[in-house]
Design an enzyme around this catalytic site. Structure first.
Site, short mmCIF file in Angstrom:
data_model
loop_
_atom_site.label_atom_id
_atom_site.label_comp_id
_atom_site.label_asym_id
_atom_site.label_seq_id
_atom_site.Cartn_x
_atom_site.Cartn_y
_atom_site.Cartn_z
N PHE A 77 0.86 -1.18 0.00
CA PHE A 77 0.00 0.00 0.00
C PHE A 77 0.90 1.24 0.00
CE2 PHE A 77 -2.93 3.15 1.81
CZ PHE A 77 -3.93 3.04 0.87
N ASP A 98 2.16 -5.01 8.48
CA ASP A 98 0.98 -4.15 8.40
C ASP A 98 -0.24 -5.06 8.24
OD1 ASP A 98 -1.15 -2.52 7.71
OD2 ASP A 98 0.00 -1.27 6.33
N TYR A 109 -10.68 0.72 10.87
CA TYR A 109 -11.89 1.17 10.17
C TYR A 109 -12.27 0.30 8.99
CZ TYR A 109 -8.56 3.84 7.16
OH TYR A 109 -7.54 4.23 6.34
N LYS A 110 -11.53 -0.79 8.79
CA LYS A 110 -11.89 -1.72 7.72
C LYS A 110 -12.69 -2.87 8.34
CE LYS A 110 -7.76 -0.36 5.12
NZ LYS A 110 -8.37 0.19 3.90
N ARG A 112 -12.53 -4.52 -6.97
CA ARG A 112 -12.20 -5.14 -5.70
C ARG A 112 -13.47 -5.33 -4.87
NH1 ARG A 112 -8.31 -2.27 -1.20
NH2 ARG A 112 -10.13 -0.93 -1.09
#
Lengths: 427, 427
Positions: free
Chosen positions: B142, B214, B239-240, B388
Site C-alpha cells: 500500500f 501491516d 476502520y476496515k 475489488r
C-alpha cells in the site's frame, strides 16, 4: 474609570447583582445558549477542554447514521471527507490571521509541531541557515512541545540539539548564530503569559532563525495575526478555546510563502500529489496538503466545525474585550475578597501580556482546586502549586466569575479543603 | 464434497434460493443485526470502510452529551479517556494473537508504521544489525507504507534506503545482509494475496533482519497469531474489517520482548513516564505506552469499541470459515455466470494465500464498478483495472453474493456501463 488593579471594570462589582448587570450588557451573552453546559457548574477549564456546542450532537448523529451508516464508503466523496482538513482549516483561518489554503485541521498538536519543526529545519538546511544546529525554546513550554523537539533532534541526521531557556528575559540572547529555529508557545499554558509575537519573530529573523508558534492557548482566545506577527509556521489545538471536542484534531499553518519549500518526514498518502494513482514514490502535493499524513478520524474531525461555527457569530475583538473584562474581574475579586490567604498571581496584569486564563499559586493549590471542583467550580491544577482558571467569553458570564470567587473565598475562609488529598491527574 | 474451483461449497448454488439456504445454516447470520446497513445495498467494501455497528449511535450520544457535555474535563479520569488506547488495545489483542499490554489504538496507520519502522531500525542500530541500512518492502505494498518508509529513511541519521521488490518470489533474495527491516502488508490491498507470515518472518530473522507487519487488510479478516508468526512489530487499521468508523484510530503492536528496546521519534507527552510532572526531558513510559504520542480524538476512538464488541460474540475461526465460503462462492459464481466477459481473477485460489477480498480485472473495470455501485453493489476500484470486492462475514450473506454476481452479469451481458465515465476517487 479604570480600576487601578486591573484595567477594564470600575468600580469593582460588590455583589452578584452587580455582575448580573454586567451580563445584561454583554453582547456575547446570547452565545452561551450555543453550548450545552451542566446546571450548577461554573466551568473555568475551557482552556483545557472546551464546552460542548449544542450543534455537536445532531451533527454527530448525521455523520454516524447517514454519512457512515447509510452512505458508507461513498461519503469520502459525497460528504467531502477528504476535503475536511482543508475546509475546516479555511474556516479556522480568519481566527488566526491566516489566508485560505494555509491551514489544515489534522492529527494532534504534538504531531503537527513535529512536522512544523522538521519543515523549518529543512528550510534552514537548504539555505543560509545550513550551519545552524539548535532549536531554542523555553523550559516552561508545554512539555510535549519540548519532547517532540527532542525526539526530532535526536533522530535527525545532522545532529541537532534543543536549547531550553529559563526565562522570557533570557530568550533574546539565546537566539544566536547557532539557532536554526525558535519554537514558542504564544500563551503559556501555566501562567497565561502572552509573548509579543511580532517582536519575538522579528528578533528571530534578525538573528537568522525561523520561528514556529504553538497557538494551543491562543487560538480562539486572543486575536491573532500570523502574517503581521511574522510567524514562519504555526500549530494549534481545536479542543480548548475552539470547542472542537475531546482530543479533536489539531491544526497546522504553513503560509503560502513557505509552502513550496515545506517538507516533513511524515509523508503519508494524504500529502501525496496524486494519492489514488497509488505510485511507489512519494511526491508532495502543492500547497498546504503536504502537511497531511494519514487517514483522519472523521467523526471527531467533523465536530470541529460545530465549534468554529459559533465564532462566526462574533469577532475576536469582541471576544478579547470580554476576556480581559472577565480576567480583570476575577483577579480583582480574588485579591479583594480572598486577601490574606496566601494566593499569588502568576498571570501578567498587563493586558498585552495576558492570554485568557488566570493562575494563582497557593501552598495547598491541589487540595483547594479539588475542593473547588467538588463545589462545582471547575478549574485545574498545574505543578507547581498553580490553580489555573480559564475564561472563555463565548460561555462564561460575569456572574460565573462572582460565584467562583465566592466559593473560593468560602473554601479558604473555612479551610474547607483536604490537604491530605492524593494528587491525581487533574487535566 | 469440495468444488474443484474453490474448495468449500459444493455443489455450486444454482439459484438465489440455494444461497438463502446457506444463509439459513450460517451461524454468523444473526450478527448482521448488529450493523446498520441500508436497504437495497450489497456492501462489498468493508475492506475499505466497515459498516456501522448499531451500538455506535447511542455510544456517540453518550460520549458527546454526557462525557463531554456534562462531565467535561473530569471525563479524562472518570470516563477513562486516558486509558482508552490501552483498553481498546487489550480488547483488540485476541484478534491478532497479542497479549494484554502489547497493543494501543492510536493515531493513523501511517503514523504507527513510522513508529514501528523507526523502532525496528533503532533496535538494529543498537545491536548486531548496526551496519544494515536497507528497508525492504514490496513495490505493490500500500503506497502510504512505502511513502512513510521513504520519509523516515530520507530524514534519519545514518542514511537508510528503501528497496522495492517487484514480486513475492523475489522477496527472499532481496532480504540480504544489508537489510535492517522487512516491512510487509500481510494481505495485499489490491490482490488479496496473503503472505505466509511465519515463513517470511523466519526467513527475515535467518538473514538477521527484523520484520514489521501491516495488518490493515488482515485484522478482523483472517486469524492472526503475531507471536507464533514471528512478527517483531505490527500495525493495523480499525476502520476496515474491525468496523471502527471512518478514519478511526489505528493500532500498533509492540511485543513485550521488544518493549524495553523500543524507541521512536514521535515522543509526545502521552508516551511519557510521568506526563503530569510536566518535566522538560522526555522519558518513555515502560510498556506499550511508549508507542503513544499526543492527545487522541476521543469520540472517534471511543466508537472503535462498538466494532470490537461484535467480535466477542464469535471467533476468528468461525469468521474465517465463512470468509472462505463467501469468497469461494463469489469466485465460482463469477467464473460460471460471467464467463466470456474478459474478467481475470487476481486473488489466489489457494485458501492459505487469500485474505477476505476478491479482485477481478476487466478492461473497463472502472466503468463496470461505477455501474455496479449505481445498482447498489458497492465494491471499489484500484488501479490498474481491478474491481475489488471485500467480504465481511459479520454482515455479508450468501444471498448478497448471489445478488452481486447477478447484477454484475446483467451489466456485462448488456454492456450497461459507460466507458467514457470519468475516473474519480472510488475509495
Amino acid at each position: 474609570m479604570v480600576s487601578p488593579l486591573s484595567g477594564s471594570i470600575s468600580p469593582l462589582p460588590a455583589s452578584r447583582a452587580a455582575c448580573a448587570a454586567l451580563d445584561a450588557q454583554d453582547p456575547l451573552a446570547p452565545l452561551r445558549a450555543k453550548f450545552d453546559l451542566p446546571e450548577g457548574v461554573v466551568y473555568l477549564d475551557g482552556n483545557s477542554l472546551g464546552a460542548r456546542p449544542v450543534a455537536a450532537l445532531a451533527r454527530a448523529q448525521d455523520v454516524i447514521a447517514r454519512e457512515w451508516g447509510h452512505d458508507l464508503i461513498r461519503s469520502w466523496n459525497t460528504a467531502g471527507w477528504f476535503e475536511l482538513p482543508g475546509r475546516l482549516g479555511d474556516r479556522l483561518a480568519p481566527l488566526i490571521g491566516a489566508a485560505k489554503g494555509e491551514v489544515v485541521v489534522t492529527d494532534s498538536t504534538s504531531l503537527n509541531l513535529f512536522k512544523a519543526l522538521a519543515g523549518a529545519l529543512h528550510m534552514q538546511a537548504g539555505g543560509a541557515g545550513a550551519a545552524r544546529r539548535v532549536i531554542v525554546t523555553e523550559r516552561g513550554n508545554f512539555p510535549t512541545d519540548i519532547y517532540m523537539a527532542q525526539g526530532l533532534a535526536g533522530w535527525l541526521a545532522r545532529g541537532y540539539t534543543v536549547r531550553l531557556v529559563d526565562s522570557v528575559e533570557e530568550l533574546p540572547a539565546a537566539i544566536d548564530a547557532d539557532c536554526a529555529v525558535v519554537m514558542l508557545t504564544h500563551v503559556n499554558y501555566r501562567t497565561g503569559y502572552q509573548h509579543d509575537m511580532a517582536a519575538m519573530s522579528a528578533h528571530a529573523h534578525a538573528q537568522g532563525a525561523l520561528i514556529v508558534w504553538d497557538l494551543a492557548h491562543s487560538a480562539g482566545a486572543v486575536p491573532l495575526d500570523l502574517h503581521a506577527g511574522g510567524a514562519d509556521l504555526a500549530v494549534g489545538c481545536t479542543y480548548k478555546y475552539l470547542n472542537g471536542g475531546p482530543g479533536a484534531p489539531a491544526f497546522i499553518w504553513v503560509p503560502k510563502r513557505h509552502q513550496a519549500a515545506f517538507a516533513q518526514p511524515l509523508s503519508g498518502w494524504w500529502g501525496h500529489a496524486n494519492p489514488f494513482a497509488m505510485g511507489p514514490e512519494f511526491a508532495p502535493i502543492d500547497g498546504i496538503g503536504r502537511a497531511l499524513c494519514g487517514t483522519q478520524p472523521i467523526i471527531s474531525l467533523t465536530l470541529v466545525e460545530c465549534g468554529l461555527e459559533v465564532f462566526e457569530q462574533t469577532s475576536m475583538e469582541a471576544i478579547r474585550a470580554k476576556s480581559l473584562a472577565l480576567t480583570d474581574l476575577f483577579i480583582a475579586l480574588v485579591e479583594a475578597r480572598c486577601a490574606g490567604h496566601g494566593l499569588g498571581l502568576v498571570t501578567p496584569r498587563e493586558h498585552a501580556r495576558r492570554g485568557s486564563q488566570v493562575g494563582f499559586t497557593h501552598d495547598h493549590g491541589f487540595a483547594v482546586m479539588a475542593a473547588l471542583i467538588a463545589r462545582g467550580v471547575i478549574g485545574d491544577y498545574r505543578e507547581p502549586a498553580i490553580m489555573r482558571f480559564g475564561f472563555t467569553p463565548l460561555y462564561t458570564s460575569f456572574t460565573d466569575v462572582w460565584d467562583a470567587v465566592e466559593i473560593l473565598r468560602d473554601i479558604l475562609d473555612n479551610g474547607a479543603y483536604d490537604v491530605a488529598a492524593m494528587r491525581g491527574a487533574v487535566t
